[in-house]
Design a protein around this motif. Structure first.
Motif: not given
Length: 379
Positions: A261-263, A278-287, A372-379
């Protein structure tokens, strides 16, 4: 019914009927929209087979697709497809994983790159220039070093350092340029003109698409039955390539592209019937692209069955799912199909489901964080 471009949070399935594209104004061929307007969910699409193409180049022909597949098989640039009962859970589905991470660069990008650079080398081209957030650049660098063709790759300033190091180790000349992939592309194109080199654009080059299409042919060859294939989508080259393979093979398998949803540039473009930036805000380089390539868009409009948006945070859970299920350490973007299956298995359809694991270039710290169960939101 028409797709609502701003669906409410409860929307999980949105359809768009054939023959009712939302046309862009003539003086605005690429529109700008907010990434916040698109909610997670499955968006059903309907084939649009009679629209004028946007790309100046045609998709690869049947002969080119077959030639690329045969060439890559001869080079042993193939990958296994395993049935993974752990991923099926309590459902009655059988899940298989196409392991593109077992390539020399740990990404599917090696296929299109190797085929495209091989064709360039045969034509006497001495230098290939491209722009990349990582995996495409690694593929070009690997092919160039193997086949003896000079490669220059432009990357955004914040490119993933693991992928940057890999490209450099493979012998490519790396240039940091701009804050986004679009910026890097502009610099790469200008350099190619100045250096009289050949520019390859991921998502716009038929040879890159032909090489990647071999993945689709292999899936159909390796499995007796395929109902649904989930692929991650950034600029659209991989999804379009698999779509071409399904078309040529007369396969009725559902093809579903997954992005964050961030890209959501591809989602917005397909729902509106024209390319949306749409400007990308994802941390996932491939997306991390802001729009689909024109050539990819032309193919996806006629063959993609649905597109699924997943929340950025779910990608981290997708990494855990792939690691626990099949022992693969996927990068964030490659985890998108796994995240989609976790959340929307019932809506995606099909009993025999294939998840395409497209890349494994992940930093050890990010992998440990995800496991470890961590997660991060978009940039």
């Amino acid at each position: 019914m028409h797709a609502d471009p701003n669906p409410p949070a409860t929307t999980r399935r949105t359809e768009r009927t054939e023959g009712t594209p939302i046309a862009a104004p003539d003086d605005d061929p690429v529109s700008e929209r907010s990434p916040l307007a698109y909610e997670a969910g499955v968006y059903e699409l309907h084939a649009e087979r009679h629209h004028p193409p946007l790309a100046t180049q045609q998709p690869p022909s049947s002969e080119e697709l077959t030639a690329a597949w045969e060439f890559l098989r001869a080079q042993r640039l193939t990958s296994p497809c395993y049935r993974v009962p752990r991923l099926s859970g309590a459902s009655d589905r059988e899940v298989s994983v196409k392991c593109e991470v077992l390539s020399p660069i740990r990404s599917f990008k090696v296929r299109g790159a190797f085929w495209a650079v091989a064709q360039a080398e045969r034509a006497g081209i001495r230098e290939i220039v491209t722009a990349s957030t990582g995996n495409h650049g690694q593929g070009i660098a690997y092919a160039g070093s193997t086949l003896g063709v000079r490669t220059t790759i432009f990357v955004p300033e914040d490119v993933d350092e693991v992928k940057f190091a890999s490209m450099a180790q493979l012998g490519a000349q790396i240039e940091r340029a701009g804050s986004s992939l679009a910026d890097a592309e502009q610099h790469a194109q200008a350099y190619a003109v100045q250096a009289q080199a050949t520019y390859l654009e991921d998502g716009e080059d038929p040879q890159l698409m032909a090489g990647a299409a071999s993945i689709g042919f292999e899936i159909l060859q390796q499995l007796d039955q395929v109902d649904t294939i989930l692929v991650p989508v950034g600029g659209g080259n991989l999804a379009a390539a698999v779509a071409l393979a399904l078309e040529q093979s007369d396969s009725r398998a559902r093809l579903i592209a997954v992005q964050s949803t961030a890209a959501p540039g591809v989602t917005a473009s397909l729902l509106h019937g024209h390319i949306q930036r749409i400007p990308s805000r994802t941390r996932a380089g491939g997306l991390a692209t802001d729009r689909p390539g024109k050539l990819s868009f032309d193919v996806l409009r006629r063959r993609l069955d649905a597109i699924c948006l997943v929340e950025e945070e779910w990608l981290w859970s997708g990494i855990r799912s792939a690691f626990d299920g099949v022992g693969l350490a996927l990068e964030l973007g490659a985890a998108a199909p796994f995240a989609a299956f976790e959340r929307f298995a019932d809506e995606l359809g099909g009993r025999q489901v294939v998840l395409l694991a497209s890349g494994a270039c992940i930093d050890a710290r990010d992998l440990a964080f995800a496991l470890s169960g961590g997660q991060r939101g978009p940039l």
